[in-house]
Design a protein around this motif. Structure first.
Motif, PDB file in Angstrom:
ATOM      1  N   MET A   1       0.805  -1.189   0.000  1.00  0.00           N
ATOM      2  CA  MET A   1       0.000   0.000   0.000  1.00  0.00           C
ATOM      3  C   MET A   1       0.855   1.264   0.000  1.00  0.00           C
ATOM      4  O   MET A   1       0.373   2.343   0.263  1.00  0.00           O
ATOM      5  N   SER A   2       2.134   1.120  -0.258  1.00  0.00           N
ATOM      6  CA  SER A   2       3.017   2.279  -0.258  1.00  0.00           C
ATOM      7  C   SER A   2       2.689   3.245  -1.398  1.00  0.00           C
ATOM      8  O   SER A   2       3.120   4.382  -1.385  1.00  0.00           O
ATOM      9  N   ASP A   3       1.916   2.798  -2.396  1.00  0.00           N
ATOM     10  CA  ASP A   3       1.527   3.689  -3.482  1.00  0.00           C
ATOM     11  C   ASP A   3       0.561   4.769  -2.995  1.00  0.00           C
ATOM     12  O   ASP A   3       0.316   5.747  -3.697  1.00  0.00           O
ATOM     13  N   ILE A   4       0.040   4.628  -1.787  1.00  0.00           N
ATOM     14  CA  ILE A   4      -0.853   5.632  -1.210  1.00  0.00           C
ATOM     15  C   ILE A   4      -0.048   6.785  -0.630  1.00  0.00           C
ATOM     16  O   ILE A   4      -0.469   7.923  -0.674  1.00  0.00           O
ATOM     17  N   LYS A   5       1.130   6.469  -0.102  1.00  0.00           N
ATOM     18  CA  LYS A   5       1.958   7.501   0.517  1.00  0.00           C
ATOM     19  C   LYS A   5       2.537   8.435  -0.540  1.00  0.00           C
ATOM     20  O   LYS A   5       2.976   8.000  -1.593  1.00  0.00           O
ATOM     21  N   VAL A   6       2.520   9.725  -0.212  1.00  0.00           N
ATOM     22  CA  VAL A   6       3.046  10.743  -1.112  1.00  0.00           C
ATOM     23  C   VAL A   6       3.958  11.649  -0.307  1.00  0.00           C
ATOM     24  O   VAL A   6       3.567  12.161   0.743  1.00  0.00           O
ATOM     25  N   ASP A   7       5.186  11.836  -0.779  1.00  0.00           N
ATOM     26  CA  ASP A   7       6.126  12.723  -0.090  1.00  0.00           C
ATOM     27  C   ASP A   7       5.540  14.122   0.018  1.00  0.00           C
ATOM     28  O   ASP A   7       4.951  14.629  -0.938  1.00  0.00           O
ATOM     29  N   GLY A   8       5.717  14.720   1.181  1.00  0.00           N
ATOM     30  CA  GLY A   8       5.228  16.077   1.394  1.00  0.00           C
ATOM     31  C   GLY A   8       3.800  16.142   1.911  1.00  0.00           C
ATOM     32  O   GLY A   8       3.262  17.226   2.114  1.00  0.00           O
ATOM     33  N   PHE A   9       3.171  14.981   2.122  1.00  0.00           N
ATOM     34  CA  PHE A   9       1.808  14.921   2.640  1.00  0.00           C
ATOM     35  C   PHE A   9       1.793  14.061   3.904  1.00  0.00           C
ATOM     36  O   PHE A   9       1.897  12.844   3.831  1.00  0.00           O
ATOM     37  N   LYS A  10       1.661  14.718   5.063  1.00  0.00           N
ATOM     38  CA  LYS A  10       1.625  13.991   6.338  1.00  0.00           C
ATOM     39  C   LYS A  10       0.423  13.058   6.405  1.00  0.00           C
ATOM     40  O   LYS A  10       0.512  11.965   6.946  1.00  0.00           O
ATOM     41  N   SER A  11      -0.702  13.510   5.862  1.00  0.00           N
ATOM     42  CA  SER A  11      -1.928  12.715   5.947  1.00  0.00           C
ATOM     43  C   SER A  11      -1.860  11.433   5.115  1.00  0.00           C
ATOM     44  O   SER A  11      -2.643  10.518   5.333  1.00  0.00           O
ATOM     45  N   SER A  12      -0.898  11.340   4.187  1.00  0.00           N
ATOM     46  CA  SER A  12      -0.807  10.119   3.386  1.00  0.00           C
ATOM     47  C   SER A  12      -0.450   8.911   4.252  1.00  0.00           C
ATOM     48  O   SER A  12      -0.868   7.795   3.969  1.00  0.00           O
ATOM     49  N   THR A  13       0.283   9.142   5.343  1.00  0.00           N
ATOM     50  CA  THR A  13       0.602   8.058   6.279  1.00  0.00           C
ATOM     51  C   THR A  13      -0.668   7.551   6.943  1.00  0.00           C
ATOM     52  O   THR A  13      -0.868   6.345   7.096  1.00  0.00           O
ATOM     53  N   THR A  14      -1.540   8.479   7.316  1.00  0.00           N
ATOM     54  CA  THR A  14      -2.819   8.115   7.931  1.00  0.00           C
ATOM     55  C   THR A  14      -3.679   7.321   6.954  1.00  0.00           C
ATOM     56  O   THR A  14      -4.280   6.308   7.325  1.00  0.00           O
ATOM     57  N   LEU A  15      -3.734   7.770   5.703  1.00  0.00           N
ATOM     58  CA  LEU A  15      -4.541   7.067   4.701  1.00  0.00           C
ATOM     59  C   LEU A  15      -3.963   5.693   4.378  1.00  0.00           C
ATOM     60  O   LEU A  15      -4.705   4.744   4.154  1.00  0.00           O
ATOM     61  N   ALA A  16      -2.629   5.578   4.383  1.00  0.00           N
ATOM     62  CA  ALA A  16      -1.994   4.271   4.179  1.00  0.00           C
ATOM     63  C   ALA A  16      -2.345   3.336   5.329  1.00  0.00           C
ATOM     64  O   ALA A  16      -2.595   2.139   5.124  1.00  0.00           O
ATOM     65  N   ALA A  17      -2.392   3.883   6.556  1.00  0.00           N
ATOM     66  CA  ALA A  17      -2.765   3.074   7.728  1.00  0.00           C
ATOM     67  C   ALA A  17      -4.225   2.634   7.624  1.00  0.00           C
ATOM     68  O   ALA A  17      -4.560   1.486   7.937  1.00  0.00           O
ATOM     69  N   LEU A  18      -5.102   3.535   7.155  1.00  0.00           N
ATOM     70  CA  LEU A  18      -6.505   3.183   6.956  1.00  0.00           C
ATOM     71  C   LEU A  18      -6.624   2.061   5.919  1.00  0.00           C
ATOM     72  O   LEU A  18      -7.374   1.105   6.116  1.00  0.00           O
ATOM     73  N   ALA A  19      -5.865   2.167   4.843  1.00  0.00           N
ATOM     74  CA  ALA A  19      -5.871   1.126   3.807  1.00  0.00           C
ATOM     75  C   ALA A  19      -5.422  -0.209   4.389  1.00  0.00           C
ATOM     76  O   ALA A  19      -6.016  -1.259   4.098  1.00  0.00           O
ATOM     77  N   ALA A  20      -4.386  -0.177   5.234  1.00  0.00           N
ATOM     78  CA  ALA A  20      -3.884  -1.410   5.858  1.00  0.00           C
ATOM     79  C   ALA A  20      -4.944  -2.020   6.775  1.00  0.00           C
ATOM     80  O   ALA A  20      -5.133  -3.239   6.786  1.00  0.00           O
ATOM     81  N   VAL A  45      -6.625  16.891  -1.436  1.00  0.00           N
ATOM     82  CA  VAL A  45      -5.810  17.446  -0.360  1.00  0.00           C
ATOM     83  C   VAL A  45      -4.641  18.242  -0.931  1.00  0.00           C
ATOM     84  O   VAL A  45      -3.912  17.741  -1.794  1.00  0.00           O
ATOM     85  N   LYS A  46      -4.472  19.468  -0.419  1.00  0.00           N
ATOM     86  CA  LYS A  46      -3.343  20.311  -0.826  1.00  0.00           C
ATOM     87  C   LYS A  46      -2.368  20.434   0.326  1.00  0.00           C
ATOM     88  O   LYS A  46      -2.776  20.593   1.473  1.00  0.00           O
ATOM     89  N   ASN A  47      -1.072  20.383  -0.006  1.00  0.00           N
ATOM     90  CA  ASN A  47      -0.058  20.570   1.037  1.00  0.00           C
ATOM     91  C   ASN A  47       0.392  22.024   1.068  1.00  0.00           C
ATOM     92  O   ASN A  47      -0.109  22.863   0.316  1.00  0.00           O
ATOM     93  N   ALA A  48       1.351  22.318   1.938  1.00  0.00           N
ATOM     94  CA  ALA A  48       1.818  23.700   2.122  1.00  0.00           C
ATOM     95  C   ALA A  48       2.411  24.289   0.849  1.00  0.00           C
ATOM     96  O   ALA A  48       2.368  25.504   0.628  1.00  0.00           O
ATOM     97  N   GLU A  49       2.981  23.445  -0.021  1.00  0.00           N
ATOM     98  CA  GLU A  49       3.574  23.923  -1.273  1.00  0.00           C
ATOM     99  C   GLU A  49       2.520  24.139  -2.366  1.00  0.00           C
ATOM    100  O   GLU A  49       2.854  24.544  -3.477  1.00  0.00           O
ATOM    101  N   GLY A  50       1.264  23.805  -2.073  1.00  0.00           N
ATOM    102  CA  GLY A  50       0.203  23.992  -3.051  1.00  0.00           C
ATOM    103  C   GLY A  50      -0.001  22.807  -3.987  1.00  0.00           C
ATOM    104  O   GLY A  50      -0.798  22.877  -4.919  1.00  0.00           O
ATOM    105  N   LYS A  51       0.713  21.705  -3.753  1.00  0.00           N
ATOM    106  CA  LYS A  51       0.524  20.499  -4.570  1.00  0.00           C
ATOM    107  C   LYS A  51      -0.747  19.790  -4.100  1.00  0.00           C
ATOM    108  O   LYS A  51      -1.048  19.769  -2.914  1.00  0.00           O
TER     109      LYS A  51
END
Length: 129
Positions: A1-20, A45-51
């Motif tokens: 499920m690492s394809d859920i994680k995105v660098d620069g997004f803290k919440s991606s860890t939470t969503l990866a945990a939800l997927a698990a 979801v937008k991060n601080a850099e606007g991505k």
């Protein structure tokens, strides 16, 4: 499920945990969660850099979380910052307060959006986040 994680997004860890957590559910637990929720959340979801990254929580048919737009029409699309999603997941912010203060925007069934809190709490309890 690492394809859920995105660098620069803290919440991606939470969503990866939800997927698990959803992946760990046995068929009966997954069916119960799908029956209880019965819908699809699309998170923009937008991060601080606007991505911006889009994740989908499908609790209508599959009981899964994936990166990308919903494959079928979502019940609700939630638009928020990375920080807001993280605070919602950690229980530090209430969804209604986030909406009222403009930190959370919705498209679609606004009442369905209230079910996200229960989904995040169930996952947090199970994953011990």
């Amino acid at each position: 499920m690492s394809d859920i994680k995105v660098d620069g997004f803290k919440s991606s860890t939470t969503l990866a945990a939800l997927a698990a957590v959803l992946d760990e559910y046995n068929d009966e637990e997954k069916k119960a969660q799908i029956k209880k929720t019965n819908g699809i959340f699309e998170l923009r979801v937008k991060n601080a850099e606007g991505k911006e990254v889009v994740w989908t929580i499908d609790l209508k048919s599959k009981g899964s979380v994936y990166k990308g737009q919903a494959k079928s029409k979502p019940n609700v699309t939630l638009i928020m910052s990375d920080d807001t999603l993280q605070q919602l997941a950690e229980g530090k912010m209430d969804g209604q307060k986030a909406f009222i203060t403009g930190k959370l925007k919705t498209k679609g069934n606004m009442m369905f959006a209230t079910k996200l809190d229960g989904v995040l709490k169930a996952a947090k309890t199970r994953a011990k986040l």
